[in-house]
Design an enzyme around this catalytic site. Sequence first.
Site, mmCIF file in Angstrom:
data_model
loop_
_atom_site.group_PDB
_atom_site.id
_atom_site.type_symbol
_atom_site.label_atom_id
_atom_site.label_comp_id
_atom_site.label_asym_id
_atom_site.label_seq_id
_atom_site.Cartn_x
_atom_site.Cartn_y
_atom_site.Cartn_z
ATOM 1 N N CYS A 222 0.868 -1.179 0.000
ATOM 2 C CA CYS A 222 0.000 0.000 0.000
ATOM 3 C C CYS A 222 0.902 1.224 0.000
ATOM 4 C CB CYS A 222 -0.873 0.011 1.251
ATOM 5 S SG CYS A 222 -2.107 1.330 1.217
ATOM 6 N N CYS B 134 -3.512 6.358 -0.087
ATOM 7 C CA CYS B 134 -3.042 5.032 -0.479
ATOM 8 C C CYS B 134 -2.692 4.926 -1.962
ATOM 9 C CB CYS B 134 -4.086 3.984 -0.105
ATOM 10 S SG CYS B 134 -4.421 3.964 1.670
ATOM 11 N N LYS C 283 -12.119 -4.187 3.045
ATOM 12 C CA LYS C 283 -11.497 -3.316 4.039
ATOM 13 C C LYS C 283 -12.370 -2.066 4.153
ATOM 14 C CE LYS C 283 -7.338 -0.643 4.946
ATOM 15 N NZ LYS C 283 -5.944 -0.402 4.563
ATOM 16 N N GLU D 36 -16.820 -7.677 -3.462
ATOM 17 C CA GLU D 36 -15.379 -7.375 -3.419
ATOM 18 C C GLU D 36 -14.566 -8.669 -3.315
ATOM 19 O OE1 GLU D 36 -13.448 -4.912 -3.743
ATOM 20 O OE2 GLU D 36 -14.490 -3.031 -3.345
ATOM 21 N N LYS E 153 -11.578 -6.704 7.214
ATOM 22 C CA LYS E 153 -10.892 -5.803 8.131
ATOM 23 C C LYS E 153 -11.732 -4.568 8.378
ATOM 24 C CE LYS E 153 -6.861 -2.918 8.237
ATOM 25 N NZ LYS E 153 -5.786 -2.361 7.493
ATOM 26 N N SER F 213 -5.690 -2.146 14.983
ATOM 27 C CA SER F 213 -5.058 -1.389 16.068
ATOM 28 C C SER F 213 -6.053 -0.859 17.096
ATOM 29 C CB SER F 213 -4.229 -0.251 15.477
ATOM 30 O OG SER F 213 -5.028 0.574 14.654
HETATM 31 C C1 PBG Z 1 -2.894 0.642 4.927
HETATM 32 C C2 PBG Z 1 -3.186 -0.111 6.151
HETATM 33 C C3 PBG Z 1 -3.860 0.367 7.274
HETATM 34 C C4 PBG Z 1 -3.909 -0.691 8.181
HETATM 35 C C5 PBG Z 1 -3.273 -1.773 7.590
HETATM 36 N N1 PBG Z 1 -2.857 -1.388 6.328
HETATM 37 C C6 PBG Z 1 -4.335 1.707 7.622
HETATM 38 C C7 PBG Z 1 -5.316 2.431 6.817
HETATM 39 O O1 PBG Z 1 -5.930 1.943 5.887
HETATM 40 O O2 PBG Z 1 -5.485 3.595 7.159
HETATM 41 C C8 PBG Z 1 -4.560 -0.627 9.520
HETATM 42 C C9 PBG Z 1 -4.138 -1.657 10.489
HETATM 43 C C10 PBG Z 1 -4.552 -1.398 11.892
HETATM 44 O O3 PBG Z 1 -5.306 -0.460 12.210
HETATM 45 O O4 PBG Z 1 -4.108 -2.179 12.732
HETATM 46 N N2 PBG Z 1 -1.611 0.445 4.477
#
Ligand code: PBG
Length: 326
Positions: free
Chosen positions: A120, A130, A195, A233, A248, A274
């Site tokens: 990404c 992104c 996502k 998707e 996710k 997270s």
């Molecule tokens: C984008 C990416 C994100 C996460 C994983 N890959 C952040 C986003 O889309 O803003 C989030 C992972 C998490 O919150 O633990 N490269």
Amino acid sequence: MYFPAYRPRRLRKSADIRELVSETRLSVKDFIYPMFVMPGKNKKVQVKSMPGIFKQSIDNIIKEMREVRKLGVKSVLLFGIPEKKDKMGTQGYHAEGIVQKALREIKKKVPDMIVVTDVCMCEYTNHGHCGIIKNGDVDNDETVEYLAKMALSHAEAGADIVAPSDMMDGRVGVIRDVLDESGFENLPIMAYSAKYASAFYGPFREAAESPPKFGDRRSYQMDPPNVREAMREIALDIEEGADIVMIKPALPYLDVIRAARDKFDHPLAAYNVSGEYSMVKAAGKLGWIEEERVMMESLMSIKRAGADIIITYFAKEAAKLLNSGK
Ligand code: PBG
């Protein structure tokens, strides 16, 4: 058969009986542990909102990987924090980029670790989006070309699986083609298929220093109310060649995980993101919940919803508990 002939409590009498009839089993083999690599030597920086999670230089990340591997967790998901960011995210697909360098070292020092790489651009662009910006929005088709370059550079550096998390249309197919043309026809793609544009990524963006400088990600990440769209998707990604599909975040989207499990046969991953981690840590620190139990119950619910693979910052802690037989 009804009460009194049938008494469900008979099978809840002891821990051993409960274990015998347990319908879902959590294992260290389910986990992928996310890790953040940064430039430098002997660097280890705590992510403020994620106690226990660090951004670290290659030497230190290798140390932690050995520890992770010893606990029985055999896969990690690698994110890079580059030295410098620019408009085109050039450090993301550079052979000397931080992830590429780390991969070469890791493959030398911890060769039995399965390293999945995040594909990404948001960690590498100075605007934090992104992809490549045109007319105030991320340009899909141009971005896809860059993502394919990034995936190929990860493959060349030794990645075991590439995981595109950008949510551009058509990227899995293009990445597959580029990998195949370069002799990586056996390298699997784990696609972040559904996502969502979620507020639960907040702490990650602090870790990756990647919040968008303008606007948000809603023109490419999915809208939270939609579950049928998630199925489309996933179907598209499978059609384009995804080997593993992902939902996710995890906990606020357990219904999506269940729907995907019922509809598709591909291995299914769920990302316990997270914000899901930080909430448990924060409430645990305040003494408002029993942190360990909430952690295990959350991970179990993700498995029960139908995920085969759980990407989680809790991987090490949960592995320690599982290994201790608790
Ligand atoms: C984008 C990416 C994100 C996460 C994983 N890959 C952040 C986003 O889309 O803003 C989030 C992972 C998490 O919150 O633990 N490269």
